[in-house]
Design an enzyme around this catalytic site. Structure first.
Site, PDB file in Angstrom:
ATOM      1  N   SER A  21     -12.801  23.423 -16.413  1.00  0.00           N
ATOM      2  CA  SER A  21     -13.229  22.094 -15.961  1.00  0.00           C
ATOM      3  C   SER A  21     -14.289  22.164 -14.870  1.00  0.00           C
ATOM      4  CB  SER A  21     -12.022  21.306 -15.430  1.00  0.00           C
ATOM      5  OG  SER A  21     -11.388  22.005 -14.360  1.00  0.00           O
ATOM      6  N   GLY A  22     -15.251  23.074 -15.029  1.00  0.00           N
ATOM      7  CA  GLY A  22     -16.357  23.161 -14.091  1.00  0.00           C
ATOM      8  C   GLY A  22     -17.574  22.393 -14.563  1.00  0.00           C
ATOM      9  N   LYS A  43      -6.467  24.828 -15.986  1.00  0.00           N
ATOM     10  CA  LYS A  43      -5.337  25.598 -15.464  1.00  0.00           C
ATOM     11  C   LYS A  43      -4.661  24.907 -14.285  1.00  0.00           C
ATOM     12  CE  LYS A  43      -4.735  30.294 -13.579  1.00  0.00           C
ATOM     13  NZ  LYS A  43      -5.495  31.543 -13.316  1.00  0.00           N
ATOM     14  N   ALA A  54     -19.137  25.514  -4.882  1.00  0.00           N
ATOM     15  CA  ALA A  54     -20.530  25.959  -4.787  1.00  0.00           C
ATOM     16  C   ALA A  54     -21.252  25.241  -3.652  1.00  0.00           C
ATOM     17  CB  ALA A  54     -21.245  25.712  -6.110  1.00  0.00           C
ATOM     18  N   GLY A  56     -24.639  26.332  -2.036  1.00  0.00           N
ATOM     19  CA  GLY A  56     -26.093  26.369  -1.923  1.00  0.00           C
ATOM     20  C   GLY A  56     -26.819  25.249  -2.631  1.00  0.00           C
ATOM     21  N   GLY A  57     -26.821  25.257  -3.962  1.00  0.00           N
ATOM     22  CA  GLY A  57     -27.515  24.211  -4.692  1.00  0.00           C
ATOM     23  C   GLY A  57     -27.883  24.628  -6.091  1.00  0.00           C
ATOM     24  N   HIS A 238     -21.057  38.613  -2.743  1.00  0.00           N
ATOM     25  CA  HIS A 238     -21.811  37.774  -1.807  1.00  0.00           C
ATOM     26  C   HIS A 238     -21.804  38.456  -0.451  1.00  0.00           C
ATOM     27  CE1 HIS A 238     -23.250  34.367   0.499  1.00  0.00           C
ATOM     28  NE2 HIS A 238     -23.485  33.734  -0.634  1.00  0.00           N
ATOM     29  N   HIS A 340     -18.110  37.569  -5.825  1.00  0.00           N
ATOM     30  CA  HIS A 340     -18.639  36.204  -5.851  1.00  0.00           C
ATOM     31  C   HIS A 340     -18.947  35.717  -7.261  1.00  0.00           C
ATOM     32  CE1 HIS A 340     -20.504  32.666  -4.203  1.00  0.00           C
ATOM     33  NE2 HIS A 340     -21.702  32.967  -4.687  1.00  0.00           N
ATOM     34  N   GLU A 364     -19.989  30.717 -16.177  1.00  0.00           N
ATOM     35  CA  GLU A 364     -19.836  32.079 -15.674  1.00  0.00           C
ATOM     36  C   GLU A 364     -19.054  32.980 -16.620  1.00  0.00           C
ATOM     37  OE1 GLU A 364     -18.331  34.435 -11.637  1.00  0.00           O
ATOM     38  OE2 GLU A 364     -18.290  32.235 -11.699  1.00  0.00           O
TER      39      GLU A 364
END
Length: 533
Positions: A21-22, A43, A54, A56-57, A238, A340, A364
Site C-alpha cells: 500500500s505504498g 500487512k 520518505a 526528501g522528495g 543511507h 535504506h 522497491e
C-alpha cells in the site's frame, strides 16, 4: 491435510489484486479503468510503510536550467552504469509530466511566495530538482493525497498478511494469493492480475531507516513461486540515520546536506573533503562507506547543520526526531549509516511483468534496471509513480478474462521452532552482509542460515505457521538471496562493497546481472505432467 484447510473463512475475487500500500500501489489503483475492480491488501495499515516515511522528495528536471538528459546522466553515474539505459531515459523524460499530473490533481507540494515550486538539492544531482512537500515529509504528503482520494472501484483490506502466491498447475499462471488476517484466519484472494508492491527488505538489518513492516515479504513470496530475482546484492545504506546509544533512531534526510549540512568528526573537521569532488553531496555509497570507516575505528561522526537556514522550518520531521531522542540539533546530530533501499528485487520488464504469467512487481520490490547499482536520491518515489501508471495503462488495454485454474496445496512437516530469531537475522546481516563484505563473512552467514533448513522453507507449505513465524521465514529467504548474490559478485560497485575486492571490475562485471531463480520441486512438475495428461 494441513491445519489451514479447515481455516479458510472466505474467498475474495477481483480483476486486479495489489499486495502492498505504498505510492506505487496507489498510483496503479488510481489509474486502473473504472470498470475493473481493484483490491489492495496490506500487512499493517495503509500508511505504515516506507512511502509514508520518505522525506526528501521526487526528482524531476523541471528547473529553468535543468533538463531530463542531465537527470539521465546523474542517474547513470550514481548507479555506476549498471542501469538499464532505456528505462532510465524513459523515466527521467516522463518525470516532469508526472509532477504536473500530481499538481493538477491537487497534491500540495511546497511553493515559494510567488507560487513557484521550491526545488531542493540532494547528493549526486547536478541541479536543484527535488520537488518536496511538507518540508521533509514528501512521502506523507503524497500518501495523504492518494488516501484522501481513493477510487470507487478500490477495496482495501488492512492487517492482511500475504504469504503464498497461488500458481495454476495447468498453465503456470499466478491466480491469487493466500493471506492471514489479524486473527490468523486464512483468506484466499483471486485475481486476473496479481501485483507485488510490498517494498524492499530494509528490516533485514539491525540499523535501518525502513518501516517495521519492510521485511522482504514480496521478495520471498515471488521467489518461492518461481519468479526471477536480480541484483539482490545492491543494498543502499543511507549515510545519515540518527545514532543514539548505539542504535539508529530514524532518517536524517540527505536534503539536509543539500541545504548546507556538513559531515564532521568529533573535532568538527569535515570528513568528506578530499574523498569525492562533491564532498558532502557525494553519492550515497561513498558517504556511507566513509562514515562506516570512521565508526569502525571508534570515531563518531556528526552532521553539522549550523549553516542550514531555518533548519526546524525546512526540516520539521528531522528536528522533531532529534527532540524526541534528546538531541539538540542546534549543536551537532550524531549519525550512522543504515540499510535504506534495495536496488535489486523481483526481475521485471519495463512494464512490471515478471517471468510468471499474471504476476507483476512495481516499486522497491521490483528490479527494473532504473537504479543500477546505487539509487540516485529521490528517484524512488519517482519510479513508484511511473511504474504504477505504466502497469495500469498496460492492464487497462487487456481484455477482461475469467479463466479456470487448478491449484493444489502442499503439505509441510517442518516445525516453526526450526526458524532463526528475527533479531539474530538482523545482527548477522549487519555483521556479515552489511556495508563492507568479505567472502569469509558471506559464507559464514549463508552456512548459518542453511543450518536452519532455509532451503526447505523455500518450498514448504506455510499454512500452519503464525504470521510472525512466516515473517521470519521470509526474512531468512531474503537474507539468503542477498548474501548469495553478494558472494557471487567479486567486485565492489555501488551499494555492494567487498573488502576483498575493493574496486570495480569493469572488464568482467559491467552490465552483468546475477539472476536467481528457485527450481520448481520435482513433485510440482509431476503434478503438472499428470494434469496435462
Amino acid at each position: 491435510m494441513s491445519e489451514a484447510k479447515g481455516m479458510v473463512i472466505m474467498m475474495k475475487k477481483s480483476d486486479v489484486l495489489v499486495i502492498g500500500s505504498g505510492v506505487a500501489a496507489f498510483r496503479l489503483a488510481k489509474k486502473i479503468r473504472e470498470n475493473m475492480n481493484v483490491i489492495i491488501i496490506t500487512k499493517s495499515t495503509l500508511k505504515d510503510g516506507n512511502s509514508n516515511l520518505a522525506q526528501g522528495g521526487i526528482a524531476a528536471a523541471i528547473g529553468r536550467i535543468d533538463h531530463p538528459k542531465k537527470h539521465y546522466v546523474d542517474t547513470l553515474q550514481a548507479g555506476r552504469y549498471h542501469n538499464n539505459r532505456e528505462v532510465v531515459r524513459e523515466i527521467t523524460e516522463e518525470a516532469p509530466r508526472l509532477i504536473r499530473s500530481l499538481l493538477d490533481e491537487g497534491c500540495p507540494f511546497d511553493r515559494d511566495e510567488q507560487g513557484e515550486l521550491v526545488l531542493g538539492m540532494e547528493g549526486a544531482h547536478s541541479e536543484k530538482r527535488i520537488v518536496h512537500g511538507g518540508g521533509d515529509a514528501t512521502g506523507m504528503t503524497v500518501m495523504e493525497h492518494f488516501v484522501s482520494n481513493l477510487p470507487k472501484n478500490l477495496i482495501v483490506y488492512e492487517n492482511m498478511f500475504a504469504y503464498e502466491l497461488m500458481i495454476d498447475l495447468t498453465g503456470g499462471k499466478c491466480v491469487g494469493v493466500k493471506a492471514k488476517d489479524a486473527n490468523g484466519k486464512v483468506v484466499h484472494f483471486f485475481a486476473e492480475h496479481v501485483v507485488i508492491a510490498t517494498g524492499g527488505c530494509g528490516r533485514l538489518y539491525s540499523h535501518t531507516s525502513n518501516a517495521k513492516t519492510v521485511t522482504g515479504d514480496g521478495i520471498a513470496l515471488a521467489y518461492r513461486a518461481g519468479a526471477e530475482m536480480t541484483d539482490m546484492e545492491f543494498i543502499q545504506f543511507h549515510p545519515t540515520l540518527l545514532y543514539v546509544g548505539g542504535q539508529t533512531r530514524g532518517l536524517v534526510s540527505e536534503a539536509v546536506r543539500g541545504e548546507g549540512g556538513v559531515l564532521v568528526d568529533d573535532t568538527g573537521q569535515s570528513i568528506m573533503d578530499g574523498v569525492h569532488p562533491l564532498a558532502d553531496l557525494a553519492p550515497r555509497h561513498i558517504a556511507a562507506q566513509t562514515i562506516y570507516g570512521y565508526l569502525r575505528e571508534g570515531n563518531p561522526v556528526y552532521l553539522d547543520v549550523s549553516r542550514v537556514e531555518n533548519f526546524s522550518k525546512r526540516f520539521p520531521t528531522v528536528a522533531a526526531l532529534c527532540e524526541r531522542n534528546g538531541i539538540d540539533w542546534n549543536d551537532r546530530i550524531p549519525v550512522a549509516p543504515g540499510s535504506h533501499f534495495l536496488m535489486g528485487g523481483i526481475m521485471t520488464d519495463p512494464i512490471g511483468r515478471t517471468n510468471i504469467d499474471g504476476l507483476y512487481a512495481i516499486g522497491e520490490a521490483a528490479a527494473t534496471g532504473f537504479h543500477g547499482a546505487n539509487r540516485l536520491a529521490s528517484n524512488s518515489l519517482l519510479e513508484g509513480l511511473f511504474m504504477g501508471q505504466k502497469l495500469a495503462e498496460w492492464i487497462n488495454a487487456q481484455p477482461l478474462e475469467k479463466a479456470d485454474f487448478l491449484y493444489e496445496e502442499q503439505e509441510s512437516d517442518l516445525p516453526p521452532d526450526s526458524l532463526p530469531e528475527k533479531a539474530d537475522i538482523q545482527r548477522s546481516m549487519m555483521n556479515h552482509v552489511g556495508i563492507a563484505r568479505t567472502e569469509t563473512g558471506l559464507k559464514k552467514h549463508i552456512r548459518w542460515l542453511e543450518s536452519f533448513q532455509i532451503n526447505h522453507w523455500m518450498e514448504a507449505n506455510l499454512d500452519h505457521l503464525k504470521a510472525e513465524e512466516i515473517e521470519r521465514v521470509f526474512m531468512g529467504i531474503a537474507a539468503w538471496l542477498v548474501a548469495d548474490s553478494a558472494l557471487k559478485r567479486t567486485e565492489s560497485r555501488g551499494g555492494h562493497f567487498r573488502l576483498d575486492y575493493p574496486c570495480e571490475n569493469n572488464h568482467v562485471w559491467t552490465g552483468k546481472q546475477i539472476i536467481q531463480r528457485k527450481k520448481r520441486m520435482e513433485r510440482d512438475e509431476q503434478i503438472k505432467t499428470s494434469v496435462a495428461t
